[in-house]
Design a protein around this motif. Structure first.
Motif, PDB file in Angstrom:
ATOM      1  N   CYS A 195     -33.880-155.135  36.802  1.00 35.03           N
ATOM      2  CA  CYS A 195     -32.636-155.585  37.445  1.00 35.03           C
ATOM      3  C   CYS A 195     -32.650-155.416  38.958  1.00 35.03           C
ATOM      4  CB  CYS A 195     -31.425-154.882  36.836  1.00 35.03           C
ATOM      5  SG  CYS A 195     -31.320-153.108  37.094  1.00 35.03           S
ATOM      6  N   ARG A 196     -33.610-154.677  39.495  1.00 33.17           N
ATOM      7  CA  ARG A 196     -33.620-154.447  40.946  1.00 33.17           C
ATOM      8  C   ARG A 196     -34.136-155.686  41.683  1.00 33.17           C
ATOM      9  NH1 ARG A 196     -32.884-150.407  44.463  1.00 33.17           N
ATOM     10  NH2 ARG A 196     -33.946-150.627  46.441  1.00 33.17           N
ATOM     11  N   LYS A 197     -33.302-156.196  42.590  1.00 35.30           N
ATOM     12  CA  LYS A 197     -33.737-157.343  43.378  1.00 35.30           C
ATOM     13  C   LYS A 197     -35.020-156.973  44.122  1.00 35.30           C
ATOM     14  CE  LYS A 197     -29.944-157.677  45.808  1.00 35.30           C
ATOM     15  NZ  LYS A 197     -28.956-158.125  46.808  1.00 35.30           N
ATOM     16  N   PRO A 198     -35.995-157.850  44.174  1.00 32.25           N
ATOM     17  CA  PRO A 198     -35.943-159.287  43.922  1.00 32.25           C
ATOM     18  C   PRO A 198     -36.202-159.715  42.469  1.00 32.25           C
ATOM     19  CG  PRO A 198     -38.076-158.764  44.847  1.00 32.25           C
ATOM     20  CD  PRO A 198     -37.282-157.467  44.806  1.00 32.25           C
ATOM     21  N   ARG A 199     -36.350-158.762  41.570  1.00 30.51           N
ATOM     22  CA  ARG A 199     -36.500-159.155  40.162  1.00 30.51           C
ATOM     23  C   ARG A 199     -35.215-159.848  39.700  1.00 30.51           C
ATOM     24  NH1 ARG A 199     -39.369-153.657  39.095  1.00 30.51           N
ATOM     25  NH2 ARG A 199     -41.541-154.279  39.357  1.00 30.51           N
ATOM     26  N   PRO A 200     -35.310-160.718  38.713  1.00 32.10           N
ATOM     27  CA  PRO A 200     -34.173-161.564  38.351  1.00 32.10           C
ATOM     28  C   PRO A 200     -33.177-160.984  37.351  1.00 32.10           C
ATOM     29  CG  PRO A 200     -36.102-162.246  37.125  1.00 32.10           C
ATOM     30  CD  PRO A 200     -36.558-161.150  38.071  1.00 32.10           C
ATOM     31  N   GLY A 201     -33.357-159.748  36.914  1.00 34.90           N
ATOM     32  CA  GLY A 201     -32.529-159.202  35.837  1.00 34.90           C
ATOM     33  C   GLY A 201     -31.028-159.318  36.031  1.00 34.90           C
ATOM     34  N   LEU A 202     -30.522-158.943  37.204  1.00 38.38           N
ATOM     35  CA  LEU A 202     -29.071-159.019  37.430  1.00 38.38           C
ATOM     36  C   LEU A 202     -28.580-160.460  37.399  1.00 38.38           C
ATOM     37  CD1 LEU A 202     -28.405-156.445  40.331  1.00 38.38           C
ATOM     38  CD2 LEU A 202     -28.000-156.136  37.888  1.00 38.38           C
ATOM     39  N   ALA A 203     -29.314-161.357  38.029  1.00 36.61           N
ATOM     40  CA  ALA A 203     -28.914-162.764  38.061  1.00 36.61           C
ATOM     41  C   ALA A 203     -28.938-163.372  36.664  1.00 36.61           C
ATOM     42  CB  ALA A 203     -29.813-163.556  39.002  1.00 36.61           C
ATOM     43  N   LEU A 204     -29.962-163.044  35.892  1.00 35.09           N
ATOM     44  CA  LEU A 204     -30.055-163.584  34.530  1.00 35.09           C
ATOM     45  C   LEU A 204     -28.924-163.052  33.657  1.00 35.09           C
ATOM     46  CD1 LEU A 204     -33.925-163.407  33.993  1.00 35.09           C
ATOM     47  CD2 LEU A 204     -32.533-165.407  34.605  1.00 35.09           C
ATOM     48  N   ARG A 205     -28.604-161.772  33.803  1.00 37.38           N
ATOM     49  CA  ARG A 205     -27.498-161.195  33.031  1.00 37.38           C
ATOM     50  C   ARG A 205     -26.176-161.851  33.412  1.00 37.38           C
ATOM     51  NH1 ARG A 205     -26.401-155.356  34.174  1.00 37.38           N
ATOM     52  NH2 ARG A 205     -24.180-155.625  34.293  1.00 37.38           N
ATOM     53  N   LEU A 253     -33.936-163.517  49.441  1.00 34.18           N
ATOM     54  CA  LEU A 253     -34.662-164.792  49.445  1.00 34.18           C
ATOM     55  C   LEU A 253     -35.719-164.824  48.346  1.00 34.18           C
ATOM     56  CD1 LEU A 253     -35.024-165.346  53.277  1.00 34.18           C
ATOM     57  CD2 LEU A 253     -33.263-166.216  51.724  1.00 34.18           C
ATOM     58  N   ALA A 254     -36.354-163.689  48.093  1.00 37.19           N
ATOM     59  CA  ALA A 254     -37.335-163.621  47.001  1.00 37.19           C
ATOM     60  C   ALA A 254     -36.637-163.782  45.655  1.00 37.19           C
ATOM     61  CB  ALA A 254     -38.109-162.306  47.068  1.00 37.19           C
ATOM     62  N   LEU A 255     -35.460-163.213  45.518  1.00 37.76           N
ATOM     63  CA  LEU A 255     -34.690-163.414  44.282  1.00 37.76           C
ATOM     64  C   LEU A 255     -34.385-164.895  44.100  1.00 37.76           C
ATOM     65  CD1 LEU A 255     -32.991-162.531  41.831  1.00 37.76           C
ATOM     66  CD2 LEU A 255     -31.068-162.248  43.421  1.00 37.76           C
ATOM     67  N   ALA A 256     -33.951-165.556  45.170  1.00 38.99           N
ATOM     68  CA  ALA A 256     -33.666-166.994  45.078  1.00 38.99           C
ATOM     69  C   ALA A 256     -34.894-167.737  44.556  1.00 38.99           C
ATOM     70  CB  ALA A 256     -33.243-167.545  46.444  1.00 38.99           C
ATOM     71  N   ARG A 257     -36.035-167.423  45.121  1.00 42.02           N
ATOM     72  CA  ARG A 257     -37.284-168.051  44.676  1.00 42.02           C
ATOM     73  C   ARG A 257     -37.551-167.748  43.192  1.00 42.02           C
ATOM     74  NH1 ARG A 257     -42.665-166.703  47.929  1.00 42.02           N
ATOM     75  NH2 ARG A 257     -41.735-168.102  49.434  1.00 42.02           N
ATOM     76  N   ASN A 258     -37.313-166.516  42.791  1.00 41.71           N
ATOM     77  CA  ASN A 258     -37.607-166.085  41.418  1.00 41.71           C
ATOM     78  C   ASN A 258     -36.706-166.717  40.368  1.00 41.71           C
ATOM     79  OD1 ASN A 258     -39.719-164.507  42.283  1.00 41.71           O
ATOM     80  ND2 ASN A 258     -38.518-162.622  42.355  1.00 41.71           N
ATOM     81  N   ILE A 259     -35.532-167.189  40.767  1.00 40.22           N
ATOM     82  CA  ILE A 259     -34.638-167.825  39.789  1.00 40.22           C
ATOM     83  C   ILE A 259     -34.483-169.325  40.029  1.00 40.22           C
ATOM     84  CG2 ILE A 259     -33.367-165.690  39.306  1.00 40.22           C
ATOM     85  CD1 ILE A 259     -31.052-166.822  41.048  1.00 40.22           C
ATOM     86  N   LEU A 285     -21.553-165.025  32.325  1.00 35.49           N
ATOM     87  CA  LEU A 285     -20.529-165.820  33.005  1.00 35.49           C
ATOM     88  C   LEU A 285     -20.734-167.325  32.845  1.00 35.49           C
ATOM     89  CD1 LEU A 285     -20.346-163.699  36.294  1.00 35.49           C
ATOM     90  CD2 LEU A 285     -18.851-163.542  34.276  1.00 35.49           C
ATOM     91  N   ASP A 286     -21.741-167.736  32.071  1.00 35.60           N
ATOM     92  CA  ASP A 286     -22.036-169.152  31.805  1.00 35.60           C
ATOM     93  C   ASP A 286     -22.297-169.911  33.122  1.00 35.60           C
ATOM     94  OD1 ASP A 286     -22.551-171.134  29.925  1.00 35.60           O
ATOM     95  OD2 ASP A 286     -20.504-171.926  30.019  1.00 35.60           O
ATOM     96  N   LEU A 287     -23.305-169.422  33.858  1.00 37.51           N
ATOM     97  CA  LEU A 287     -23.635-169.973  35.172  1.00 37.51           C
ATOM     98  C   LEU A 287     -24.855-170.880  35.107  1.00 37.51           C
ATOM     99  CD1 LEU A 287     -23.250-166.652  37.183  1.00 37.51           C
ATOM    100  CD2 LEU A 287     -21.507-168.421  36.776  1.00 37.51           C
ATOM    101  N   ASP A 288     -24.871-171.880  35.958  1.00 42.18           N
ATOM    102  CA  ASP A 288     -25.964-172.840  36.040  1.00 42.18           C
ATOM    103  C   ASP A 288     -26.896-172.443  37.182  1.00 42.18           C
ATOM    104  OD1 ASP A 288     -27.661-175.006  36.276  1.00 42.18           O
ATOM    105  OD2 ASP A 288     -26.053-176.507  36.351  1.00 42.18           O
ATOM    106  N   LEU A 289     -28.008-171.802  36.841  1.00 37.55           N
ATOM    107  CA  LEU A 289     -28.935-171.343  37.878  1.00 37.55           C
ATOM    108  C   LEU A 289     -29.622-172.492  38.602  1.00 37.55           C
ATOM    109  CD1 LEU A 289     -30.554-168.171  36.264  1.00 37.55           C
ATOM    110  CD2 LEU A 289     -28.626-168.329  37.848  1.00 37.55           C
ATOM    111  N   SER A 290     -29.650-173.684  38.006  1.00 43.66           N
ATOM    112  CA  SER A 290     -30.259-174.825  38.689  1.00 43.66           C
ATOM    113  C   SER A 290     -29.392-175.295  39.861  1.00 43.66           C
ATOM    114  CB  SER A 290     -30.511-175.980  37.717  1.00 43.66           C
ATOM    115  OG  SER A 290     -29.296-176.620  37.356  1.00 43.66           O
ATOM    116  N   ARG A 291     -28.153-174.834  39.905  1.00 42.68           N
ATOM    117  CA  ARG A 291     -27.254-175.164  41.026  1.00 42.68           C
ATOM    118  C   ARG A 291     -26.809-173.883  41.734  1.00 42.68           C
ATOM    119  NH1 ARG A 291     -22.444-178.503  38.980  1.00 42.68           N
ATOM    120  NH2 ARG A 291     -22.584-177.147  37.173  1.00 42.68           N
ATOM    121  N   ALA A 292     -27.729-172.915  41.826  1.00 41.59           N
ATOM    122  CA  ALA A 292     -27.404-171.616  42.404  1.00 41.59           C
ATOM    123  C   ALA A 292     -27.897-171.481  43.844  1.00 41.59           C
ATOM    124  CB  ALA A 292     -28.014-170.506  41.549  1.00 41.59           C
TER     125      ALA A 292
END
Length: 184
Positions: free
Chosen positions: A100-110, A132-138, A115-122
Motif C-alpha cells: 500500500c505504500r506509494k508508489p506501489r498501487p495498493g491504496l489506489a486499487l483498494r 508520479l510513479a504511482l500514476a505510472r503504476n496504475i 468506491l467504484d472508480l475508473d482508473l482509466s480516467r484517473a
C-alpha cells in the motif's frame, strides 16, 4: 457506472508540507485546496487522498494523531464547502515492503474497488516522485504541483528517476483547472 477519480497526495499538495505533521497545530490547508476539491467534485470526479504516513511506525507520534489530523482536515475542507470521497493512508515503515505504500498501487486499487472508480480516467496529483510513479503504476496521468517539495523534485529528483509529469501546476487549484481543461 464507475467514476473518474483524482487521487491527491496530502502533505505539500492539500496542506502545507512541514516534515512530519507531529501535532494538530501544524496542520494548515494550502490556499485554494478546498476550492480545487469542490471544482473537481462538481465536474463529476471522485476526489481521494492517498498518503504515506510512516511517523507512527518510526515512533515519532501515535497512530491516533494521524486519524485526528485526517478528521480535522475533513472538517476544515467541509467548512469551505469541500468534501473528500475517501482518504486512504499507509502507516507502514518504508522498509516494511507493504503493497500500500506509494508508489506501489495498493491504496489506489483498494480505493478503486471500494468506491467504484475508473482508473482509466484517473489523475494522481502530488509534489513528490512517488506520486508520479504511482500514476505510472496504475495507468493514470500524473500531475506535479510545485508546492511542497514540487519545485525541487522537478529540477533534481524526477530527471534522476526518469519520470516526467503529464502536467505541471503551480498549486492544487491550478492542477484542478488543468485537469478539467484536459478531461478525457
Amino acid at each position: 457506472m464507475k467514476r473518474p477519480v483524482v487521487f491527491l497526495d496530502r502533505d505539500g499538495t492539500v496542506n502545507e508540507e512541514v516534515g512530519y505533521l507531529n501535532h494538530l497545530s501544524r496542520l494548515r490547508l494550502l490556499p485554494g485546496a478546498a476550492q480545487a476539491i469542490r471544482l473537481l467534485r462538481e465536474a463529476g470526479f471522485a476526489v481521494v487522498i492517498l498518503t504515506n504516513q510512516s511517523g507512527p511506525a518510526r515512533g515519532y507520534f501515535p497512530e491516533a494523531l494521524v486519524h485526528e489530523v485526517h478528521a480535522e482536515l475533513r472538517r476544515r475542507l467541509a467548512a469551505e464547502g469541500a468534501e473528500l470521497d475517501g482518504l486512504y493512508v499507509c502507516l507502514h515503515h518504508p522498509e516494511a515492503g507493504c503493497p500500500c505504500r506509494k508508489p506501489r498501487p495498493g491504496l489506489a486499487l483498494r480505493a478503486a474497488e471500494e468506491l467504484d472508480l475508473d482508473l482509466s480516467r484517473a489523475f494522481v496529483v502530488g509534489d513528490r516522485w512517488v506520486d508520479l510513479a504511482l500514476a505510472r503504476n496504475i495507468g493514470a496521468r500524473g500531475v506535479l504541483v510545485l508546492t511542497g517539495y514540487g519545485r525541487g523534485e522537478l529540477e533534481y529528483v524526477l530527471p534522476q528517476k526518469g519520470l516526467e509529469p503529464d502536467l505541471v501546476a503551480e498549486d492544487l487549484l491550478s492542477a484542478a483547472r488543468l485537469i478539467l481543461s484536459r478531461r478525457a
